[in-house]
Design an enzyme around this catalytic site. Structure first.
Site, PDB file in Angstrom:
ATOM      1  N   ASP A  13      -7.384  -7.276   4.984  1.00 51.24           N
ATOM      2  CA  ASP A  13      -6.624  -8.350   4.340  1.00 51.24           C
ATOM      3  C   ASP A  13      -6.153  -9.412   5.326  1.00 51.24           C
ATOM      4  O   ASP A  13      -5.114 -10.034   5.138  1.00 51.24           O
ATOM      5  CB  ASP A  13      -5.399  -7.780   3.576  1.00 51.24           C
ATOM      6  CG  ASP A  13      -5.804  -6.645   2.670  1.00 51.24           C
ATOM      7  OD1 ASP A  13      -6.785  -6.817   1.935  1.00 51.24           O
ATOM      8  OD2 ASP A  13      -5.171  -5.573   2.717  1.00 51.24           O
ATOM      9  N   LYS A  16     -10.247 -12.809   5.993  1.00 55.66           N
ATOM     10  CA  LYS A  16     -11.646 -13.010   6.420  1.00 55.66           C
ATOM     11  C   LYS A  16     -12.394 -13.920   5.444  1.00 55.66           C
ATOM     12  O   LYS A  16     -13.198 -14.742   5.837  1.00 55.66           O
ATOM     13  CB  LYS A  16     -12.389 -11.669   6.495  1.00 55.66           C
ATOM     14  CG  LYS A  16     -11.862 -10.726   7.547  1.00 55.66           C
ATOM     15  CD  LYS A  16     -12.623  -9.421   7.536  1.00 55.66           C
ATOM     16  CE  LYS A  16     -12.379  -8.573   6.312  1.00 55.66           C
ATOM     17  NZ  LYS A  16     -11.036  -8.029   6.157  1.00 55.66           N
ATOM     18  N   GLY A  40     -11.501  -7.063  -1.285  1.00 52.11           N
ATOM     19  CA  GLY A  40     -11.053  -8.105  -2.205  1.00 52.11           C
ATOM     20  C   GLY A  40     -10.801  -9.356  -1.407  1.00 52.11           C
ATOM     21  O   GLY A  40      -9.916  -9.389  -0.574  1.00 52.11           O
ATOM     22  N   HIS A  41     -11.649 -10.353  -1.583  1.00 52.12           N
ATOM     23  CA  HIS A  41     -11.462 -11.609  -0.863  1.00 52.12           C
ATOM     24  C   HIS A  41     -10.946 -12.657  -1.835  1.00 52.12           C
ATOM     25  O   HIS A  41     -11.511 -12.852  -2.895  1.00 52.12           O
ATOM     26  CB  HIS A  41     -12.790 -12.076  -0.253  1.00 52.12           C
ATOM     27  CG  HIS A  41     -13.222 -11.244   0.909  1.00 52.12           C
ATOM     28  ND1 HIS A  41     -14.487 -11.293   1.426  1.00 52.12           N
ATOM     29  CD2 HIS A  41     -12.550 -10.361   1.662  1.00 52.12           C
ATOM     30  CE1 HIS A  41     -14.573 -10.457   2.440  1.00 52.12           C
ATOM     31  NE2 HIS A  41     -13.406  -9.876   2.606  1.00 52.12           N
ATOM     32  N   GLN A 222     -13.072  -4.784   4.810  1.00 53.13           N
ATOM     33  CA  GLN A 222     -12.076  -3.916   5.451  1.00 53.13           C
ATOM     34  C   GLN A 222     -11.920  -4.357   6.929  1.00 53.13           C
ATOM     35  O   GLN A 222     -12.076  -5.525   7.202  1.00 53.13           O
ATOM     36  CB  GLN A 222     -12.431  -2.429   5.338  1.00 53.13           C
ATOM     37  CG  GLN A 222     -12.365  -1.905   3.914  1.00 53.13           C
ATOM     38  CD  GLN A 222     -13.625  -2.192   3.127  1.00 53.13           C
ATOM     39  OE1 GLN A 222     -14.719  -1.962   3.585  1.00 53.13           O
ATOM     40  NE2 GLN A 222     -13.478  -2.702   1.935  1.00 53.13           N
TER      41      GLN A 222
END
Ligand code: IMP
Length: 432
Positions: A13, A16, A40-41, A222
């Site tokens: 988180d 990225k 989750g982006h 991750q």
């Protein structure tokens, strides 16, 4: 220098997605090399928010996107994203999914949940998306791969073989419902219809792109401290986010990777269980969580917040070969008068070390040694260049550079894609 890995340098988180999104505009191909819908982006573009779990972030920029063999694919999630992007006017024609990537099956999700329940207080705090059980089946050679959906007969056979074992586990060990062969097979056959056009030889595709001098970005999901080998095991994910796995996870040689950009927050967050030496006390913890909107993209869980940990970052620089750092969310620290930064750990024998402990029990017992830097206590909204940063903010960034021996080439000052500062143009960062 056509190929760059973007890797998370903390516990995930770090932002990225935003960095990949910015560099993608000056790149030709964006590849994911590990992980699945546990990622989750969030990307904010002109007020529109995109939440991506399966597709590489380059999709927002309309770039060819590769899901490499090292990824695990939940077909329902992937199809949902493909549909949504098409619906929002983005072409998905150049999405390529490796036939060697493994499929997340419904029993993976069921076992992930059941296993966490069984572990009780010892639970890992997974995202419950079936990631661990899917990678475990890959290693057990019991997995079902994306290429298997191309042949309905093979698909059905493989589901049958897997179910013969999985249903036993589900019923006898986890005391939960088994899966019905017909239901699963027909569900996955229908996914097959939708996914078939995207299945490709992604190793060949990326190799050809590199040979043609294309600029390729490898997007880690991750992060380093969640790496199965190099992270804080067992509180890790089940794949290898570290940069070197970009080669394995896409199917190119390690000598094709030219450089590694690490992404770190100006502080630290962690979701799930496990030791976290610089975890903040209250009220700072809640304050940072609120200002930084620190809630999981996938699970909505509260993220644990901590002060910047340079011992862990130094380790991330080492295991990834990070040459440049993107420091994100500096603005979140704007309201603090003083900013503790951890430069060393105090170990059980009382000694202090700048290096990350090699053994779990030493890490568990490690106490952070902080240096306190002055805060800047003013918003960073008006900063259009590095030179516009308040003196204390600049000193914070320079302190990080000095301690780690790497250059900070990007500084995030807000959620929007424009809120990023760099001593170079973004094009120069992406295509050096
Ligand atoms: P899993 O990847 O769902 O098996 O979860 C294993 C650990 O990795 C848990 O602590 C999760 O919270 C963490 N994790 C997995 N994906 C992410 C991510 O994208 N960001 C932050 N933590 C993650």
């Amino acid at each position: 220098m056509p190929s760059t890995v973007i890797v998370g340098a903390q516990w995930g988180d770090e932002g990225k997605g935003k960095i990949v999104d910015l560099l993608a505009q000056h790149s030709d191909v964006v590849c994911r090399y590990q992980g699945g819908p546990n990622a989750g982006h969030t990307i904010v573009v002109g007020g529109e928010t995109y939440k991506i779990r399966a597709l590489p972030s380059g999709i927002v920029r309309g770039k060819p996107c590769v899901i490499g063999n090292g990824c695990v694919v939940d077909p329902e999630v992937l199809i949902g994203e493909l549909d949504e992007f098409e619906h929002r006017g983005h072409s998905t024609e150049e999405v390529y999914v490796s036939g060697n990537a493994h499929l997340i099956m419904p029993w993976h999700v069921a076992i992930d949940g059941a296993s966490e329940r069984r572990l009780g207080k010892l639970a890992i705090g997974t995202t419950k998306r079936g990631i661990g059980p899917c990678y475990a089946d890959k290693a057990m050679r019991l997995g079902i791969r994306v290429q298997d959906i191309l042949d309905p007969k093979i698909l059905r056979q493989k589901i049958e073989v897997a179910l013969a074992e999985k249903n036993l586990w589900l019923e006898r060990v986890y005391e939960t419902e088994p899966f019905d062969l017909e239901t699963v097979a027909s569900q996955y056959e229908s996914y097959a219809q939708r996914l078939r056009p995207y299945v490709a030889d992604t190793s060949l595709y990326v190799d050809t792109a590199l040979a043609d001098g294309k600029v390729v970005l490898f997007e880690g999901a991750q992060a380093t401290l969640l790496d199965l080998d190099h992270g804080t095991y067992p509180f890790v994910t089940s794949s290898n986010p570290v940069a070197s796995n970009a080669a394995t996870g896409v199917g190119i040689g390690p000598n094709r990777i030219d450089r590694v950009i690490g992404v770190a927050k100006a502080y630290v967050t962690r979701v799930g269980e496990g030791p976290f030496p610089t975890e903040m006390e209250e009220p700072w913890q809640s304050r940072v969580r609120e200002i930084g909107h620190e809630y999981g993209t996938v699970t909505g869980r509260e993220r644990r917040c901590g002060w910047l940990d340079l011992v862990a970052l130094r380790y991330a620089v080492r295991v990834n070969g990070i040459g440049q750092l993107a420091l994100t969310k500096l603005d979140v620290l704007s309201s603090f008068a003083e900013l503790p930064v951890c430069t060393r750990y105090r170990l059980r024998d009382g000694s202090e070390s700048p290096d990350f402990p090699a053994h779990q029990s030493d890490f568990h017992a490690a106490q952070p040694v902080f240096e306190t830097l002055p805060g800047w206590q003013e918003p960073l909204d008006a900063c259009a260049a590095m030179d516009d940063l308040p003196d204390a903010a600049r000193r914070y960034v320079e302190f990080v550079e000095r301690e780690l021996g790497v250059e900070v080439t990007l500084v995030g000052t807000g959620a929007d894609r424009e809120r990023i500062l760099s001593p170079l143009s973004l094009e120069a960062v992406a295509r050096p």
